[in-house]
Design an enzyme around this catalytic site. Sequence first.
Site, short mmCIF file in Angstrom:
data_model
loop_
_atom_site.label_atom_id
_atom_site.label_comp_id
_atom_site.label_asym_id
_atom_site.label_seq_id
_atom_site.Cartn_x
_atom_site.Cartn_y
_atom_site.Cartn_z
N ASN A 107 5.64 -23.23 -26.38
CA ASN A 107 4.11 -23.65 -25.52
C ASN A 107 4.34 -25.38 -25.54
O ASN A 107 4.15 -26.17 -24.56
CB ASN A 107 3.11 -22.95 -25.82
CG ASN A 107 3.42 -21.68 -24.72
OD1 ASN A 107 3.36 -22.15 -23.31
ND2 ASN A 107 3.87 -20.68 -24.93
N GLY A 108 3.67 -25.72 -26.84
CA GLY A 108 3.10 -26.90 -26.79
C GLY A 108 4.47 -27.33 -27.09
O GLY A 108 4.16 -29.08 -26.12
N ASP A 131 6.45 -15.15 -29.59
CA ASP A 131 5.74 -14.24 -28.56
C ASP A 131 5.86 -14.15 -27.11
O ASP A 131 5.12 -13.51 -26.40
CB ASP A 131 4.77 -14.89 -28.72
CG ASP A 131 3.56 -15.89 -30.44
OD1 ASP A 131 4.60 -14.92 -31.11
OD2 ASP A 131 3.23 -17.40 -30.37
N MET A 173 2.68 -10.58 -35.05
CA MET A 173 2.13 -11.38 -34.57
C MET A 173 1.53 -12.17 -33.51
O MET A 173 1.87 -11.46 -32.58
CB MET A 173 2.98 -12.71 -34.92
CG MET A 173 2.69 -13.26 -36.83
SD MET A 173 4.47 -14.51 -36.99
CE MET A 173 4.45 -15.18 -38.23
N ARG A 270 -5.83 1.26 -44.71
CA ARG A 270 -4.77 0.83 -45.05
C ARG A 270 -4.03 -0.55 -44.37
O ARG A 270 -3.75 -0.50 -42.83
CB ARG A 270 -3.36 0.64 -45.90
CG ARG A 270 -3.95 2.05 -47.15
CD ARG A 270 -4.40 1.09 -48.05
NE ARG A 270 -4.06 1.89 -49.90
CZ ARG A 270 -5.36 2.48 -49.98
NH1 ARG A 270 -6.42 2.47 -49.04
NH2 ARG A 270 -5.77 2.80 -51.48
N GLN A 278 8.52 -11.37 -39.02
CA GLN A 278 9.15 -11.14 -38.05
C GLN A 278 9.62 -12.35 -37.01
O GLN A 278 10.40 -11.84 -36.37
CB GLN A 278 7.96 -11.11 -37.09
CG GLN A 278 7.14 -9.70 -37.39
CD GLN A 278 5.49 -9.82 -37.02
OE1 GLN A 278 5.21 -9.42 -36.17
NE2 GLN A 278 4.63 -10.38 -37.89
O1 F6P Z 1 4.01 -19.31 -32.55
C1 F6P Z 1 5.08 -18.00 -33.39
C2 F6P Z 1 4.42 -17.81 -34.10
O2 F6P Z 1 4.65 -17.00 -34.78
C3 F6P Z 1 2.50 -17.16 -34.23
O3 F6P Z 1 3.52 -15.20 -33.84
C4 F6P Z 1 1.81 -16.75 -34.77
O4 F6P Z 1 1.07 -16.59 -34.31
C5 F6P Z 1 2.24 -18.27 -35.55
O5 F6P Z 1 4.24 -19.26 -35.44
C6 F6P Z 1 2.56 -18.44 -36.82
O6 F6P Z 1 2.73 -19.99 -37.15
P1 F6P Z 1 3.05 -20.65 -38.23
O7 F6P Z 1 4.54 -20.65 -38.68
O8 F6P Z 1 3.17 -21.91 -38.01
O9 F6P Z 1 1.74 -20.61 -39.60
#
Ligand code: F6P
Length: 358
Positions: A107-108, A131, A173, A270, A278
Amino acid sequence: MLTSGGDCQSLNATMRGVAKTLYENVEDVTIYGFLDGYKGLMYGEYRKMSSRDFSGILTEGGTILGTSRQPFKLMKMPDTDGKDKVQLMKSTYKRLKLDCLVMLGGNGSHKTANLLREEGLNVVTLPKTIDNDLWGTDMTFGFQSAVNIATNAIDCIHTTAASHGRVFIVEVMGHKAGWLTLHAGISGGADIILIPEIPYNIKYVVDAITKRKKQGKRFTILAVAEGALSVDDAALSKKEFKAKRKDWQYPSISYEVAHQIQDLTGEEVRITVPGHTQRGGEPCPYDRVLSTRLGAAAAEMIIRGEFGYMAGIRNNQIVSVPLDEVAGKLKTVNPDNPIIKEAKLIGICFGDEPIKKN
Ligand code: F6P
């Protein structure tokens, strides 16, 4: 060519698809691989690639070019030496006399790609992210591979949850979009799925656990997205939410949910966080095929001179999506998506009010 933002499986497979198509179909091709994403383009850090670099990488996770996060909001701010980052990128592009920038990102990164397009650069992009939240494409590469890993985590939890008769949370994630949690949750047989798009009421979560217990089921598994939100938190303003999270006693949402379940039911809970596993390992066959198709299509766009587009997939057809349509839009899970309804029909709880029986 560059890879930008968080990595994922199938980045290499996608670059291979682009490069192989170009080398196969164009007489004279030079590919520069910029290192660590937009940073490489800014500071002219690159490798002149050869066709050999793209061989043997179909199954390799990560990215042979390296990547980094360069938040879009900081793109218009000067770097530590006071230099304009956009101008730096433009001048590397001009200096190397590039015909096109190929960007693999989420996205960014697409916001920056669109900005560079507005600045006059020829840009073609490819949709990367576990995502699956990029607008304009049904599927991003990386997503299915991550679904496999998160599913596997839930599968492994099943046996130990059953042995001990415990409640287990697997945190998946996805801060803003629940696609990964939804798909891994369903394929892993989770009993409760909490995603950011459907704020949960802890009462319904507890009811679902109690109902299973009454049915003689010894365990309950929850798939909880990193960005899952309670109804109370969803009602807060951005400012209030930030303030609450600042003094939060939990490392992530799963710990808050676990605490509440433990308090309200007395059950032993837990938590498992597969985290960056992932994003790791080799791409699954689905992603290898998708990456090859998208890569070939992006190369064709370059050959046709069709710039300012992302190669995407809709209804299993490869499509070119204008970058200004992709940039800045998030594809989240619509709570009315039939997949949610179907999951609810088999009894999966989403933390909202359950469907009433006829
Ligand atoms: O955008 C992909 C992603 O894996 C997200 O699912 C997760 O929240 C984020 O990146 C984690 O980012 P970083 O690797 O910068 O901790």
